[in-house]
Design a protein around this motif. Sequence first.
Motif, PDB file in Angstrom:
ATOM      1  N   UNK A 106       0.835  -1.207   0.000  1.00  0.00           N
ATOM      2  CA  UNK A 106       0.000   0.000   0.000  1.00  0.00           C
ATOM      3  C   UNK A 106       0.868   1.256   0.000  1.00  0.00           C
ATOM      4  N   UNK A 107       1.984   1.193   0.724  1.00  0.00           N
ATOM      5  CA  UNK A 107       2.881   2.346   0.794  1.00  0.00           C
ATOM      6  C   UNK A 107       3.401   2.743  -0.581  1.00  0.00           C
ATOM      7  N   UNK A 109       2.157   1.694  -3.558  1.00  0.00           N
ATOM      8  CA  UNK A 109       1.089   1.924  -4.532  1.00  0.00           C
ATOM      9  C   UNK A 109       0.531   3.338  -4.421  1.00  0.00           C
ATOM     10  N   UNK A 110       0.327   3.791  -3.203  1.00  0.00           N
ATOM     11  CA  UNK A 110      -0.260   5.120  -3.007  1.00  0.00           C
ATOM     12  C   UNK A 110       0.655   6.218  -3.508  1.00  0.00           C
ATOM     13  N   UNK A 111       1.963   5.971  -3.529  1.00  0.00           N
ATOM     14  CA  UNK A 111       2.903   7.005  -3.978  1.00  0.00           C
ATOM     15  C   UNK A 111       2.648   7.436  -5.417  1.00  0.00           C
ATOM     16  N   UNK A 112       2.058   6.535  -6.217  1.00  0.00           N
ATOM     17  CA  UNK A 112       1.842   6.852  -7.632  1.00  0.00           C
ATOM     18  C   UNK A 112       0.627   7.738  -7.862  1.00  0.00           C
ATOM     19  N   UNK A 113      -0.285   7.793  -6.906  1.00  0.00           N
ATOM     20  CA  UNK A 113      -1.521   8.534  -7.139  1.00  0.00           C
ATOM     21  C   UNK A 113      -1.705   9.714  -6.195  1.00  0.00           C
ATOM     22  N   UNK A 114      -0.839   9.862  -5.192  1.00  0.00           N
ATOM     23  CA  UNK A 114      -0.955  11.006  -4.292  1.00  0.00           C
ATOM     24  C   UNK A 114      -0.647  12.282  -5.071  1.00  0.00           C
ATOM     25  N   UNK A 115      -1.448  13.318  -4.847  1.00  0.00           N
ATOM     26  CA  UNK A 115      -1.281  14.552  -5.624  1.00  0.00           C
ATOM     27  C   UNK A 115      -0.009  15.302  -5.255  1.00  0.00           C
ATOM     28  N   UNK A 116       0.494  15.100  -4.036  1.00  0.00           N
ATOM     29  CA  UNK A 116       1.712  15.779  -3.604  1.00  0.00           C
ATOM     30  C   UNK A 116       2.291  14.999  -2.424  1.00  0.00           C
ATOM     31  N   UNK A 118       2.874  15.752   0.691  1.00  0.00           N
ATOM     32  CA  UNK A 118       2.169  15.897   1.957  1.00  0.00           C
ATOM     33  C   UNK A 118       0.925  15.011   1.992  1.00  0.00           C
ATOM     34  N   UNK A 119       0.179  14.995   0.894  1.00  0.00           N
ATOM     35  CA  UNK A 119      -0.995  14.122   0.818  1.00  0.00           C
ATOM     36  C   UNK A 119      -0.583  12.666   0.947  1.00  0.00           C
ATOM     37  N   UNK A 120       0.539  12.319   0.328  1.00  0.00           N
ATOM     38  CA  UNK A 120       1.057  10.943   0.426  1.00  0.00           C
ATOM     39  C   UNK A 120       1.336  10.573   1.881  1.00  0.00           C
ATOM     40  N   UNK A 121       2.024  11.455   2.614  1.00  0.00           N
ATOM     41  CA  UNK A 121       2.361  11.154   4.004  1.00  0.00           C
ATOM     42  C   UNK A 121       1.104  10.986   4.848  1.00  0.00           C
ATOM     43  N   UNK A 122       0.083  11.803   4.591  1.00  0.00           N
ATOM     44  CA  UNK A 122      -1.168  11.685   5.341  1.00  0.00           C
ATOM     45  C   UNK A 122      -1.825  10.338   5.078  1.00  0.00           C
ATOM     46  N   UNK A 155       8.444   3.553   3.477  1.00  0.00           N
ATOM     47  CA  UNK A 155       7.813   4.875   3.527  1.00  0.00           C
ATOM     48  C   UNK A 155       8.702   5.921   2.854  1.00  0.00           C
ATOM     49  N   UNK A 156      10.003   5.880   3.148  1.00  0.00           N
ATOM     50  CA  UNK A 156      10.931   6.844   2.551  1.00  0.00           C
ATOM     51  C   UNK A 156      11.000   6.642   1.038  1.00  0.00           C
ATOM     52  N   UNK A 157      11.036   5.373   0.597  1.00  0.00           N
ATOM     53  CA  UNK A 157      11.063   5.089  -0.845  1.00  0.00           C
ATOM     54  C   UNK A 157       9.784   5.592  -1.510  1.00  0.00           C
ATOM     55  N   UNK A 158       8.638   5.336  -0.867  1.00  0.00           N
ATOM     56  CA  UNK A 158       7.383   5.842  -1.408  1.00  0.00           C
ATOM     57  C   UNK A 158       7.355   7.356  -1.452  1.00  0.00           C
ATOM     58  N   UNK A 159       7.906   8.010  -0.429  1.00  0.00           N
ATOM     59  CA  UNK A 159       7.975   9.471  -0.412  1.00  0.00           C
ATOM     60  C   UNK A 159       8.839   9.986  -1.557  1.00  0.00           C
ATOM     61  N   UNK A 160       9.948   9.276  -1.810  1.00  0.00           N
ATOM     62  CA  UNK A 160      10.817   9.651  -2.933  1.00  0.00           C
ATOM     63  C   UNK A 160      10.066   9.505  -4.252  1.00  0.00           C
TER      64      UNK A 160
END
Length: 355
Positions: A106-107, A109-116, A118-122, A155-160
């Motif tokens: 999930x971490x 997958x969500x990185x690809x669709x989060x608009x920014x 900050x939204x991803x981290x939330x 989480x860090x990889x997804x944030x990147x």
Amino acid sequence: AHDTSQQRYFHRELKSPSLALQYMALIGVLATYAMASSLLYALGMEFVVCVTGVLLGIAISSMARNLRYLNVGGLVITIFSSIAFRMLLSASGLGDYWVFPLGVLMTLSISAIASDPLTYLILILVAWLLLGLGGFEQALLASGDWSLLYAAAAVVTGLLFSSCFFRLRYSNHVATARLEDMAYRDYLTGIPNRRCFLDALHAVMNDGKPPHGYLLMADVDDFKKINDELGHEAGDIVLRELGQIIAAAAGTFPHGRIGGEEFAMLIDGDLACVARVAEQLLEAVRRLAVVQRGVTISVGIARVQGPVLADSFRHADEALYEAKLSGKDCVVFHGGASGQGQASAGREMHQKSGG
């Protein structure tokens, strides 16, 4: 305005992949439930509520007309799908084993669709907190620092990834905006070009209402002399200033530079309104002091009476030609005595001002 344009672009780019991932979440929840035969009767209304919540999130995202509601739909999906997976893992007795890979999946997958970012981290914070309910966090802690390190790395990889995707979308938005600006805005005057103006006219013609309004065409008098006597740089200055005058006079009405020293606008108003706008144009141009000689324009106006734009352009052009023959620096309406009267009024006003 720039932020609004960016949000519209992001919404357009993210809606399809976001919906695809949300449908995958729904399928994953239902498939996990269906394949675990021992769970068919172990879960009650709570699971039904979760599935309903996932469907609600999909509905919100499907109907979203802006980025904010698309993010709301993603948050609703994240909440209910995380709770549903947590319930399935808890009922299966394999939560200690599956919660970590599911969280990582999930971490990323969500990185690809989060608009920014900050939204991803939330979204990720919500997903990990909800998946952790039920005692799975103790299992992660008991397995040692490596599990926590892997989770943090995910989480860090997804944030990147989210940051990179955000930068790519932003760069594409800027490039697209520049291309649209080049395609629809006149490079010299900064106002809409012929293509943009014609698109606006077609939109008015196809708005479901009867053809209405007046087409106004303005042309700089003796523009060739300005270029020959003062140079093309002076001619460019005149065109830029005239473009600003046209834009100010038109306001929200469609307008643009349609070629060379010729400009046009569509005025949705009665004859008195059109005459007033035309006279304001003449007066504003007469006051120009950007070159070492006087500058004037001639204006031709025709009523838009049919769906064929070519006819309106031809009539306005004929009126403009008549204005040139009438001594320039005047307004002529296509057909009728009102046009001649307005042309005379324009010349008289110019003479009174000492032009």
